[in-house]
Design a protein around this motif. Structure first.
Motif, PDB file in Angstrom:
ATOM      1  N   ASP A 790     -36.448  14.512  27.879  1.00  0.00           N
ATOM      2  CA  ASP A 790     -34.994  14.305  27.847  1.00  0.00           C
ATOM      3  C   ASP A 790     -34.654  12.866  27.487  1.00  0.00           C
ATOM      4  OD1 ASP A 790     -34.908  16.905  28.628  1.00  0.00           O
ATOM      5  OD2 ASP A 790     -34.104  16.529  30.641  1.00  0.00           O
ATOM      6  N   ALA A 791     -35.452  11.928  28.002  1.00  0.00           N
ATOM      7  CA  ALA A 791     -35.165  10.510  27.749  1.00  0.00           C
ATOM      8  C   ALA A 791     -35.210  10.198  26.258  1.00  0.00           C
ATOM      9  CB  ALA A 791     -36.163   9.627  28.495  1.00  0.00           C
ATOM     10  N   ALA A 792     -36.122  10.832  25.523  1.00  0.00           N
ATOM     11  CA  ALA A 792     -36.195  10.587  24.078  1.00  0.00           C
ATOM     12  C   ALA A 792     -34.981  11.165  23.375  1.00  0.00           C
ATOM     13  CB  ALA A 792     -37.482  11.200  23.519  1.00  0.00           C
ATOM     14  N   ILE A 793     -34.475  12.270  23.875  1.00  0.00           N
ATOM     15  CA  ILE A 793     -33.279  12.885  23.263  1.00  0.00           C
ATOM     16  C   ILE A 793     -32.066  11.994  23.462  1.00  0.00           C
ATOM     17  CG2 ILE A 793     -31.670  14.818  23.485  1.00  0.00           C
ATOM     18  CD1 ILE A 793     -34.094  16.605  23.993  1.00  0.00           C
ATOM     19  N   TYR A 794     -31.945  11.362  24.625  1.00  0.00           N
ATOM     20  CA  TYR A 794     -30.792  10.491  24.898  1.00  0.00           C
ATOM     21  C   TYR A 794     -30.990   9.083  24.348  1.00  0.00           C
ATOM     22  CZ  TYR A 794     -29.020  14.079  28.055  1.00  0.00           C
ATOM     23  OH  TYR A 794     -28.533  15.240  28.589  1.00  0.00           O
ATOM     24  N   GLY A 795     -32.237   8.741  23.973  1.00  0.00           N
ATOM     25  CA  GLY A 795     -32.481   7.405  23.446  1.00  0.00           C
ATOM     26  C   GLY A 795     -32.232   6.351  24.503  1.00  0.00           C
ATOM     27  N   ALA A 807     -20.793  18.821  27.922  1.00  0.00           N
ATOM     28  CA  ALA A 807     -21.843  17.924  27.443  1.00  0.00           C
ATOM     29  C   ALA A 807     -22.993  18.735  26.858  1.00  0.00           C
ATOM     30  CB  ALA A 807     -22.339  17.045  28.590  1.00  0.00           C
ATOM     31  N   GLU A 808     -23.538  18.238  25.750  1.00  0.00           N
ATOM     32  CA  GLU A 808     -24.646  18.920  25.098  1.00  0.00           C
ATOM     33  C   GLU A 808     -25.936  18.619  25.849  1.00  0.00           C
ATOM     34  OE1 GLU A 808     -25.633  19.689  20.486  1.00  0.00           O
ATOM     35  OE2 GLU A 808     -25.701  17.612  21.141  1.00  0.00           O
ATOM     36  N   THR A 809     -26.643  19.651  26.270  1.00  0.00           N
ATOM     37  CA  THR A 809     -27.843  19.483  27.070  1.00  0.00           C
ATOM     38  C   THR A 809     -29.054  19.285  26.174  1.00  0.00           C
ATOM     39  OG1 THR A 809     -28.300  21.858  27.123  1.00  0.00           O
ATOM     40  CG2 THR A 809     -26.857  20.969  28.848  1.00  0.00           C
ATOM     41  N   PRO A 810     -30.123  18.714  26.721  1.00  0.00           N
ATOM     42  CA  PRO A 810     -31.356  18.585  25.926  1.00  0.00           C
ATOM     43  C   PRO A 810     -31.871  19.925  25.405  1.00  0.00           C
ATOM     44  CG  PRO A 810     -31.452  17.167  27.856  1.00  0.00           C
ATOM     45  CD  PRO A 810     -30.217  17.997  28.009  1.00  0.00           C
ATOM     46  N   ALA A 811     -31.699  20.993  26.194  1.00  0.00           N
ATOM     47  CA  ALA A 811     -32.165  22.304  25.731  1.00  0.00           C
ATOM     48  C   ALA A 811     -31.434  22.731  24.466  1.00  0.00           C
ATOM     49  CB  ALA A 811     -31.967  23.340  26.837  1.00  0.00           C
ATOM     50  N   VAL A 812     -30.138  22.461  24.394  1.00  0.00           N
ATOM     51  CA  VAL A 812     -29.363  22.796  23.207  1.00  0.00           C
ATOM     52  C   VAL A 812     -29.841  21.966  22.021  1.00  0.00           C
ATOM     53  CG1 VAL A 812     -27.053  22.721  22.183  1.00  0.00           C
ATOM     54  CG2 VAL A 812     -27.355  23.552  24.523  1.00  0.00           C
TER      55      VAL A 812
END
Length: 978
Positions: A790-795, A807-812
């Motif tokens: 998840d941390a990589a997705i949020y940067g 809010a768009e979730t990491p799974a999406v």
């Protein structure tokens, strides 16, 4: 010759008698205590105590101006009054034998009474001195300071350069000989400094011991029933304060009673009339004049604020003054504004005409525009002593606005600003409005506020609150009303225009309000046209714009609510940073790692920086251009892959990267926006790699191993942006990719063909890298995406804290990456306006027979979806099938059908190969997947295996049956006839 004032001499003798008797009683009462002190204390202690008492007495007398009064008495030369006081002392000696018993009683009192009275006296005097000292030293601690509108007292406070003129006027008045009824008229508009002018003149007059200045405030006493009595009392008070003339008070009292005339008194029902003395007014005036002559004093009477009175009261004041014109030692100065007097129309005109009859010499004051400009451009730190009420640093912070105002009052339109800023009072009021807004706390030079627009709006707020309120009502809370400019009609979107009804509204305003409104909002005054379109800096700063950036609303909130956008909300912050980068003063890395551009303030700070930098890219020198490209590629992993109602920051950065390459990825700037475009092939070299110049290539950097599946999402997004058939504006990128293959390619011709040719090498290079990373390494891309943290997705951004489901979730995000990357690699659509798919091309060569699609099909069906490789690969296939429901619904813009699901599946995989795969593995897949309650999520989509897989499996069964029937028919057609 008049009869002497016996009461004056009698008072002097009484003072002498009382002084002598008081000294006698003090001596008798303290004699015993004095002897005791002499025996009990040392001489040093006695002298110290006496010195303290004398010091307290001297300080008290000094603060009460006793020495000044004594000096006046001495300078008066009234030896006759001194002799009268001496006679009073002599009388005390003559009466002393009669008061022997009183003196004996005082002398016999307990000696403790003497120190008691002395202590009480010293304590009372010392208390007064200390309280006065503390009051003068105390300073009110305040947060906000303002310019005082009080008139000036000293020449060093002169800001309009009138000190010299005031001195010359004072000398003229002093030089005039004794002449009854001499009247000077001082005509000047409000705010031009009449009171300050007179204060400077009074300082000249008071330097001479031969003048007495009486300042009669008509506005203060206008409501009193007997103005004449008040006028005489003011004369008497002034003369007593400034000269020693004891005869003046009796003469003035008689004059006042004469002006009052007969007085009626009622007592026990009887009405009595008291007549004044038989003296005439002329005789009483002669007494007053004699007193002035005897004291050798020249009387200067200043009558102020005549223009602030009702016309009838003006006549009353003038009549009162006229009755004293027989005083040959008096000079009168009448202060007024003729324009304000005649504002009362007929009565005001008569009052002015009546006033003009009194005036002997007329003087007019004018405000010099250069003097106002000099005041506004004051060196506040150097001249801090002239403005003690406002800290110099505070005024220095406002110097930017003050310089703009200076240009207004001294420029070509100064006559239009004169009613608004044309005198010192108006300027101070304006400056105080700036101070009330605490503008010194805002760095206006680094904000989006245009100083001229801010000045105009503040002037509207001060002078025309009704107009300002309407602007506020129509242009705040997200509204865009009558005042903000609008884009042109459907056929002319580039042109700017005023709202319908704006011109009619302006016609209802007076000249000054009309001038301010047109300077703010009228497109004709702003000189906007099709040939003079405002650039972004203008669009983000001028108050006339109130659409996307809400400029006008920000101005209004600053003035009304004292709130301004933060630094990170201003265009100026980003423009300043970009300018520094272009000039080579800062590197982009220094900007992005600085505190103001930290992502802790949100994504907007760096998003806006890149947007402004890209829009100014044509100004970048080669070194800075190369750094911009490198830094943007390096920054991609720090940006979130989530979307914010559209393309997320990471995908916007991909487009910014392509735009940078198009604008500055080659050559060097020549002039303006023109660059040397003879070598756009350099763009292709940057993207695809040229070992001698650009290694590693952009492809390798964007999809670097450390970036994982997110890097592949970036890379396939970048590739899609580079497709010419999408009607983009990246012509140099397209040409650069074409010329990398064929240096002679011109970039012109059939667009689908150009798109096909320009993306061939790029697609093959990308697939080769994908093949090495996933296919040959036997890595399931879908499972690799699931492993992205998840941390990589949020940067580097903060994860969203919203719990409202928006809010768009990491799974999406993971589901979107799987769909997008695989679709781009397998898609075999040619240039149809949505980009050329990688699946069109072969892994090598230019035959374009779909070799990449074939390789991807084998990778997906034989590895990623194959349950015999690993059990969890069955889940990959199940997720893929459920997501196809969502994609097929988008395809038909409604409920998915069997046909839409089949179409969605076969866009990724060839129908025959998919059917063969299903035929081979369907039993195992049905057994393993249909029993699961696994949930799959995507954009605005959430479904389970139990709900959606049966529908997809039914479509797959149908596809398999259809292919089987077709194969059977084909086989039957090949059998020989019996």
């Amino acid at each position: 010759m008049r009869m002497p004032e016996l009461l004056v001499y009698g008072r002097a003798a009484l003072y002498g008698f009382l002084l002598a008797e008081s000294a006698r009683l003090a001596f008798l009462g303290s004699a015993t205590f004095g002897r005791w002190v002499g025996d009990a204390l040392t001489l040093l202690a006695i002298n110290a105590g006496a010195l303290v008492c004398v010091a307290v007495l001297i300080v008290y007398a000094w603060r009460r101006q006793a020495f000044v009064q004594a000096q006046r008495i001495a300078l008066s030369g009234r030896v006759d009054l001194l002799l009268g006081a001496a006679l009073g002392v002599w009388a005390d000696f003559l009466v002393a034998p009669k008061l022997v018993k009183v003196h004996e009683v005082v002398a016999r009192q307990d000696m403790a009474w003497a120190p008691l009275f002395l202590g009480m006296l010293v304590m009372a005097l010392l208390s007064a001195v200390v309280r006065d000292f503390v009051a003068r030293r105390a300073k009110l601690q305040c947060q906000v300071h303002f310019l005082s509108d009080d008139e000036i007292e000293y020449e060093q406070e002169d800001m309009l350069g009138v000190a010299k003129q005031a001195k010359e006027f004072a000398e003229t008045v002093m030089a005039v000989g004794a002449q009854a009824g001499l009247v000077f008229g001082l005509d000047a508009p409000w705010g031009t400094g009449k009171s300050s002018f007179l204060n400077l003149a009074q300082r000249e007059w008071r330097r001479s011991d031969a003048t007495v200045v009486v300042n009669f405030q008509t506005l203060r006493y206008a409501s009193e029933p007997d103005l004449s009595d008040r006028f005489i009392r003011e004369l008497c008070t002034a003369i007593k304060q400034q000269a020693f003339a004891p005869e003046f008070a009796p003469a003035a009292d008689r004059y006042s009673r004469m002006l009052k005339g007969k007085t009626d008194v009622s007592f026990l029902g009887f009405k009595l009339s008291l007549e004044p003395s038989a003296e005439t007014i002329d005789e009483l005036l002669e007494d007053v004049d004699v007193v002035l002559k005897q004291s050798k004093k020249r009387l200067i009477v200043i009558i102020e604020d005549l223009d602030r009175l009702e016309p009838k009261l003006v006549n009353n004041v003038l009549f009162t003054v006229r009755r004293t014109f027989r005083l040959s030692q008096a000079v009168y100065i009448l202060c007024y504004d003729a324009e304000m007097l005649i504002a009362g129309k007929e009565e005001g005109t008569r009052a002015r005409d009546f006033l003009e009859k009194f005036i002997t010499v007329k003087l007019s004051l004018f405000v010099d525009g250069e003097a106002l400009k000099k005041f506004l451009q004051t060196d506040w730190k150097k001249d801090a002593a002239r403005f003690p009420l406002v800290p110099a640093d505070t005024m220095f912070e406002l110097s930017g606005v003050m310089n703009v105002v200076a240009e207004m009052v001294g420029g070509k339109k100064s006559h239009q600003y004169a009613p608004l800023l044309g005198d010192l009072r108006k300027l101070k009021r304006f400056v105080n409005a700036m101070l009330a807004m605490q503008l010194e706390k805002f760095d206006l030079g680094r904000s989006d506020f245009d100083p001229r627009d801010l000045v105009h709006l503040v002037l509207l707020h001060l002078r025309y609150p009704g107009v300002f309120r309407r602007i506020y009502a129509e242009e705040t809370e997200g509204r865009s009303g009558l005042f903000s400019v609008k884009r042109g009609g459907d056929n002319n979107t580039a042109n700017l225009r005023n709202e319908d009804g704006f011109d009619e509204f302006v016609k209802t305003l007076d000249e000054s309000a009309k001038f301010l409104v047109t300077q703010l909002f009228d497109v004709r005054a702003l000189e906007f046209s099709n040939f003079n379109q405002p650039n972004e800096a203008v669009r983000r700063s001028r108050a006339c714009f109130n659409s996307d950036s809400r400029n006008l609303e920000n101005y209004l909130k600053l003035i009304v609510r004292l709130t301004a956008p933060t630094d990170v909300e201003t265009f100026a912050l980003y423009k300043e940073a970009v300018t520094a980068v272009i000039a080579g003063k800062r590197t982009i890395k220094e900007v992005l790692t600085s505190d103001k551009f930290s992502l802790k303030y949100g994504l907007r700070v760096q998003d806006e920086f890149w947007r402004v930098l890209v829009s100014s890219a044509h100004e970048l020198p080669p070194l800075q251009a190369a750094e911009a490209i490198d830094q943007l590629v390096d920054a991609l992993p720090t940006y979130p892959s989530t979307e914010d109602g559209g393309r997320g920051l990471r995908m916007r950065s991909i487009f910014s990267l392509a735009t940078l390459l198009d604008r500055v990825g080659y050559g060097a700037p020549r002039s303006g926006r023109i660059r040397d475009n003879t070598n756009v092939r350099e763009i292709g070299e940057r993207i695809l790699g040229e070992p001698s110049k650009f290694s590693p290539s952009l492809i390798e950097r964007i999809a670097a191993p450390g970036r994982g599946a997110l890097g592949w999402n970036d890379l396939l997004g970048f590739r899609l942006v580079c497709s010419i058939d999408r009607e983009g504006s990246l012509s140099n990128v397209y040409r650069g990719l074409l010329q990398f293959e064929d240096p002679n390619a011109s970039g012109g011709g059939d667009v689908p063909l150009l798109a096909l040719n320009s993306l061939r090498r790029l697609s093959q290079t990308i697939f080769k890298l994908f093949k090495n990373t996933y296919i040959e390494a036997n890595v399931n891309f879908y499972l690799a995406v699931d492993e992205v943290p998840d941390a990589a997705i949020y940067g580097a951004a903060e994860p969203p804290r919203s719990d409202d489901g928006t809010a768009e979730t990491p799974a999406v995000v993971r589901a979107a990456i799987k769909t997008f990357v695989i679709y781009q690699l397998t898609n075999n659509l040619r240039g149809t306006g949505s980009g050329v798919g990688c699946g069109v091309y072969d892994e090598e060569g230019a035959d374009d027979q779909g070799g990449i699609r074939t390789a991807m099909t084998r990778y997906l069906l034989e590895f990623c979806f194959n349950p015999t490789v690993r059990p969890d690969h069955a889940l990959v296939f199940g997720d893929f099938c459920v997501r196809s429901i969502r994609e097929s619904a988008i395809l038909v813009l409604g409920e998915p059908t069997a046909l839409s699901i089949e179409t969605t599946l076969t866009q990724i995989l060839p129908k025959e190969e998919l059917a063969a795969f299903w035929l081979k593995h369907r039993d195992a897949l049905r057994r393993d997947l249909l029993q699961l309650d696994r949930q799959v999520v995507s954009h605005s989509f959430r479904a389970t295996y139990k709900d959606k897989l049966p529908m997809v499996f039914s479509v797959l069964d149908s596809m398999t049956a259809t292919i089987a029937d077709s194969q059977m028919a084909a086989d039957e057609g090949l059998l020989p006839e019996s």
